[in-house]
Write a protein that holds these residues in place. Structure first.
Motif, PDB file in Angstrom:
ATOM      1  N   THR A 168       0.827  -1.217   0.000  1.00 24.42           N
ATOM      2  CA  THR A 168       0.000   0.000   0.000  1.00 24.42           C
ATOM      3  C   THR A 168       0.862   1.269   0.000  1.00 24.42           C
ATOM      4  OG1 THR A 168      -0.125  -0.036   2.413  1.00 24.42           O
ATOM      5  CG2 THR A 168      -1.868  -1.190   1.190  1.00 24.42           C
ATOM      6  N   GLN A 169       2.099   1.103   0.460  1.00 25.96           N
ATOM      7  CA  GLN A 169       3.016   2.243   0.489  1.00 25.96           C
ATOM      8  C   GLN A 169       3.973   2.219  -0.709  1.00 25.96           C
ATOM      9  OE1 GLN A 169       5.050   2.101   4.257  1.00 25.96           O
ATOM     10  NE2 GLN A 169       3.168   2.111   5.453  1.00 25.96           N
ATOM     11  N   GLN A 170       3.684   1.331  -1.642  1.00 26.35           N
ATOM     12  CA  GLN A 170       4.537   1.162  -2.830  1.00 26.35           C
ATOM     13  C   GLN A 170       5.962   0.805  -2.429  1.00 26.35           C
ATOM     14  OE1 GLN A 170       4.208   4.651  -5.300  1.00 26.35           O
ATOM     15  NE2 GLN A 170       2.065   4.276  -5.805  1.00 26.35           N
ATOM     16  N   GLU A 171       6.071   0.028  -1.363  1.00 27.51           N
ATOM     17  CA  GLU A 171       7.376  -0.399  -0.893  1.00 27.51           C
ATOM     18  C   GLU A 171       7.450  -1.933  -0.975  1.00 27.51           C
ATOM     19  OE1 GLU A 171       7.814   1.141   3.010  1.00 27.51           O
ATOM     20  OE2 GLU A 171       8.026   3.237   2.352  1.00 27.51           O
ATOM     21  N   ARG A 172       8.662  -2.420  -0.785  1.00 27.87           N
ATOM     22  CA  ARG A 172       8.886  -3.861  -0.884  1.00 27.87           C
ATOM     23  C   ARG A 172      10.069  -4.229  -0.001  1.00 27.87           C
ATOM     24  NH1 ARG A 172      10.797  -6.885  -6.480  1.00 27.87           N
ATOM     25  NH2 ARG A 172      10.856  -9.044  -5.683  1.00 27.87           N
ATOM     26  N   ALA A 173       9.911  -5.347   0.747  1.00 30.67           N
ATOM     27  CA  ALA A 173      10.980  -5.848   1.598  1.00 30.67           C
ATOM     28  C   ALA A 173      11.407  -7.219   1.098  1.00 30.67           C
ATOM     29  CB  ALA A 173      10.539  -5.939   3.042  1.00 30.67           C
ATOM     30  N   VAL A 174      12.727  -7.426   0.930  1.00 25.01           N
ATOM     31  CA  VAL A 174      13.263  -8.700   0.449  1.00 25.01           C
ATOM     32  C   VAL A 174      14.391  -9.136   1.361  1.00 25.01           C
ATOM     33  CG1 VAL A 174      12.635  -8.275  -1.950  1.00 25.01           C
ATOM     34  CG2 VAL A 174      14.866  -7.537  -1.109  1.00 25.01           C
ATOM     35  N   ALA A 175      14.540 -10.470   1.399  1.00 23.59           N
ATOM     36  CA  ALA A 175      15.643 -11.063   2.167  1.00 23.59           C
ATOM     37  C   ALA A 175      16.721 -11.479   1.189  1.00 23.59           C
ATOM     38  CB  ALA A 175      15.167 -12.246   2.980  1.00 23.59           C
ATOM     39  N   VAL A 176      17.916 -11.037   1.427  1.00 26.04           N
ATOM     40  CA  VAL A 176      19.038 -11.292   0.529  1.00 26.04           C
ATOM     41  C   VAL A 176      20.074 -12.111   1.289  1.00 26.04           C
ATOM     42  CG1 VAL A 176      20.888 -10.283  -0.823  1.00 26.04           C
ATOM     43  CG2 VAL A 176      18.637  -9.185  -0.765  1.00 26.04           C
ATOM     44  N   ARG A 177      20.453 -13.294   0.715  1.00 28.93           N
ATOM     45  CA  ARG A 177      21.531 -14.095   1.293  1.00 28.93           C
ATOM     46  C   ARG A 177      22.857 -13.376   1.048  1.00 28.93           C
ATOM     47  NH1 ARG A 177      20.001 -19.214   2.742  1.00 28.93           N
ATOM     48  NH2 ARG A 177      17.940 -19.874   1.992  1.00 28.93           N
ATOM     49  N   LEU A 178      23.598 -13.197   2.108  1.00 26.55           N
ATOM     50  CA  LEU A 178      24.823 -12.410   2.015  1.00 26.55           C
ATOM     51  C   LEU A 178      25.940 -13.119   1.290  1.00 26.55           C
ATOM     52  CD1 LEU A 178      24.828 -10.821   5.570  1.00 26.55           C
ATOM     53  CD2 LEU A 178      24.179  -9.763   3.414  1.00 26.55           C
ATOM     54  N   ALA A 213      20.285 -10.380   4.810  1.00 21.66           N
ATOM     55  CA  ALA A 213      20.138  -8.927   4.874  1.00 21.66           C
ATOM     56  C   ALA A 213      18.703  -8.561   4.539  1.00 21.66           C
ATOM     57  CB  ALA A 213      21.086  -8.242   3.912  1.00 21.66           C
ATOM     58  N   LEU A 214      18.144  -7.672   5.342  1.00 19.97           N
ATOM     59  CA  LEU A 214      16.813  -7.135   5.051  1.00 19.97           C
ATOM     60  C   LEU A 214      17.004  -5.908   4.160  1.00 19.97           C
ATOM     61  CD1 LEU A 214      13.721  -6.879   5.448  1.00 19.97           C
ATOM     62  CD2 LEU A 214      14.229  -5.507   7.500  1.00 19.97           C
ATOM     63  N   VAL A 215      16.454  -5.983   2.973  1.00 17.74           N
ATOM     64  CA  VAL A 215      16.554  -4.860   2.025  1.00 17.74           C
ATOM     65  C   VAL A 215      15.153  -4.308   1.817  1.00 17.74           C
ATOM     66  CG1 VAL A 215      17.226  -4.088  -0.262  1.00 17.74           C
ATOM     67  CG2 VAL A 215      18.551  -5.860   0.902  1.00 17.74           C
TER      68      VAL A 215
END
Length: 472
Positions: free
Chosen positions: A77-87, A130-132
């Motif tokens: 709803t905020q036009q955002e996105r959270a992804v998990a990235v393997r370091l 990592a939380l991006v």
């Protein structure tokens, strides 16, 4: 060729153009700075949100295991996105260098291009991953648009206010200049313009002040030129009258031919001198008569004036006599002295009734012309030598001239460093006395013109017969 733009239009256009350029530059700089500030604020907000999410994930049983639900319920709803990235694996969301830094526990904030789309990102280490948190950069642009609209409105208001101020300023500057232009146009049309108000900035006020001074000087120059022309025109009548009188006398056999020729030649020389005064006026902007000072015999001047006007005196029925008991030396201009005496004699003959007497007396440094006419009043004495005064005062009561004669007498006398006075005796007429500087040395007749030496010799011969003889 079209009509050139007015000064007011040029000032208005120039002022508005300068203000518009200044506001435009300010708008560009302000827009760039505002955009950067909005992006910085957006990135700071994203970083703060990433810190909150990272702290929350660290306390859960399965860190970063609920991102799908978080994205669908809240972040989308905020036009955002959270992804998990393997370091330890490459990822399109973080560069290799950024993964190494996050793996060392460094919090990263910045911009990244993912699949051709620019994002603001904030990366935080959560365990081995990592939380991006991503937010499209276009959303920052949408946040910037209200500020841009505000800047445009402010710029438009500033330009409008500047245009109004430029119009008022141009009008204020141009109004005094236009008054000077209108007054100059009146001046070229030989109309007397009204004084231009001294107002506005220093330079404009100085222009108006200089113009007013120029108008005053020009008016004085015109008045002096007009008065001088009137004076010369008045003086031209005297030698012309003498020439005509002697010419008529020769025709009637009343004068000796040699004497008439000599007198006519002398009067022609006087005419030539008056014409020379006019040429001086035209070539050198002179507004007075030229004066040549030398030693002169006032007795000769008195006798010559009587000779000049004896025919006119007979026509008026007035006795004209010269009282010259002895030579009367003085310093003056012979021609100008004859003009002075002729003017006084002419006025006296005009005012003296039939049967009256006009006497021209000479004494050292003084010439006296007195008559038995009606005279002047005491109130007239302070203004007797003022141009046109006596003409306007007595033109309806008695014969008067042009009103210039006495003023010319005073002007010429003062030009020879002399003075002229008038006295009245009720019932006995008027007495004019011309006083001149004293002649130095003896044998003064050696320095006189030939005509005056002859007249002086005549006076000396007459005085040898009687010290009180009167030449008639």
């Amino acid at each position: 060729m079209g009509r050139p733009r007015s000064l007011r239009t040029n000032l208005f256009v120039a002022t508005v153009l300068v203000v518009a350029l200044s506001v435009g530059l300010m708008l560009v700089v302000g827009a760039v700075l505002t955009r950067r500030q909005v992006e910085r604020a957006t990135l700071d907000g994203l970083a703060h949100q990433a810190d909150v999410l990272a702290a929350r994930e660290l306390t859960t049983v399965f860190p970063l295991g609920h991102l799908k639900s978080l994205n669908s319920k809240i972040l989308r709803t905020q036009q955002e996105r959270a992804v998990a990235v393997r370091l330890k694996r490459p990822s399109p969301f973080l560069s290799d260098q950024d993964r190494l830094r996050v793996g060392k526990g460094v919090d990263l904030n910045g911009t990244e291009t993912v699949n051709g789309t620019e994002y603001f990102f904030a990366a935080r280490k959560v365990g081995p991953k990592a939380l991006v948190l991503l937010r499209p950069r276009s959303r920052g642009n949408s946040a910037f648009y209200p500020f841009l609209i505000g800047l445009l409105i402010a710029a438009g208001a500033g330009i409008s206010l500047a245009a109004l101020a430029a119009l008022l300023l141009a009008r204020r500057i141009v109004r005094p200049v236009r008054r000077v232009v209108d007054a100059t146009r009146h001046l070229t049309e030989e109309r007397d313009p009204k004084p231009v108000p001294i107002e506005g900035p220093y330079e404009i006020a100085s222009l108006a002040r200089a113009f007013n001074e120029m108008v005053e000087q020009l008016a004085r120059a015109r008045a002096a030129e007009k008065q001088f022309l009137l004076s010369v025109s008045h003086e031209l009548k005297t030698p012309l009258t003498a020439i005509r009188g002697y010419a008529e006398g020769v025709a009637d056999g009343a004068f000796d031919l040699d004497e008439a020729v000599a007198t006519i030649s002398l009067e022609a020389a006087r005419l030539e001198r008056l014409v020379g005064d006019l040429l001086d006026l035209a070539r050198m902007n002179r507004t007075d008569f030229s004066i040549h000072r030398e030693q002169v015999d006032l007795a000769a001047i008195a006798q010559e004036a009587v000779r000049r006007y004896e025919a006119q005196a007979r026509d008026f029925g007035v006795t004209l006599e010269a009282f010259v008991p002895a030579p009367s030396p003085a310093i003056g201009d012979p021609d100008r002295l004859l003009q002075v005496t002729s003017n006084l004699v002419e006025n006296a003959l005009r005012l003296t009734p039939r049967g009256g007497v006009v006497r021209v007396a000479a004494e050292p440094e003084a010439l006296v012309v007195e008559d038995t006419g009606p005279g002047l009043s005491k109130d007239d004495l302070p203004r007797a030598f003022e141009r046109f005064y006596l003409h306007s005062r007595y033109s309806s009561d008695r014969p008067v001239g042009t009103g210039l004669g006495l003023s010319i007498v005073k002007e010429l006398t003062q030009g020879m460093d002399g003075t002229v006075d008038v006295e009245i005796t009720p019932g006995h007429g008027t007495r004019f006395t011309v006083r001149l500087p004293r002649a130095q040395g003896v044998g003064f007749t050696d320095g006189l013109p030939a005509a005056n030496r002859d007249l002086t010799q005549d006076g000396d011969d007459a005085s040898a017969e009687s010290d009180q003889e009167v030449f008639r």
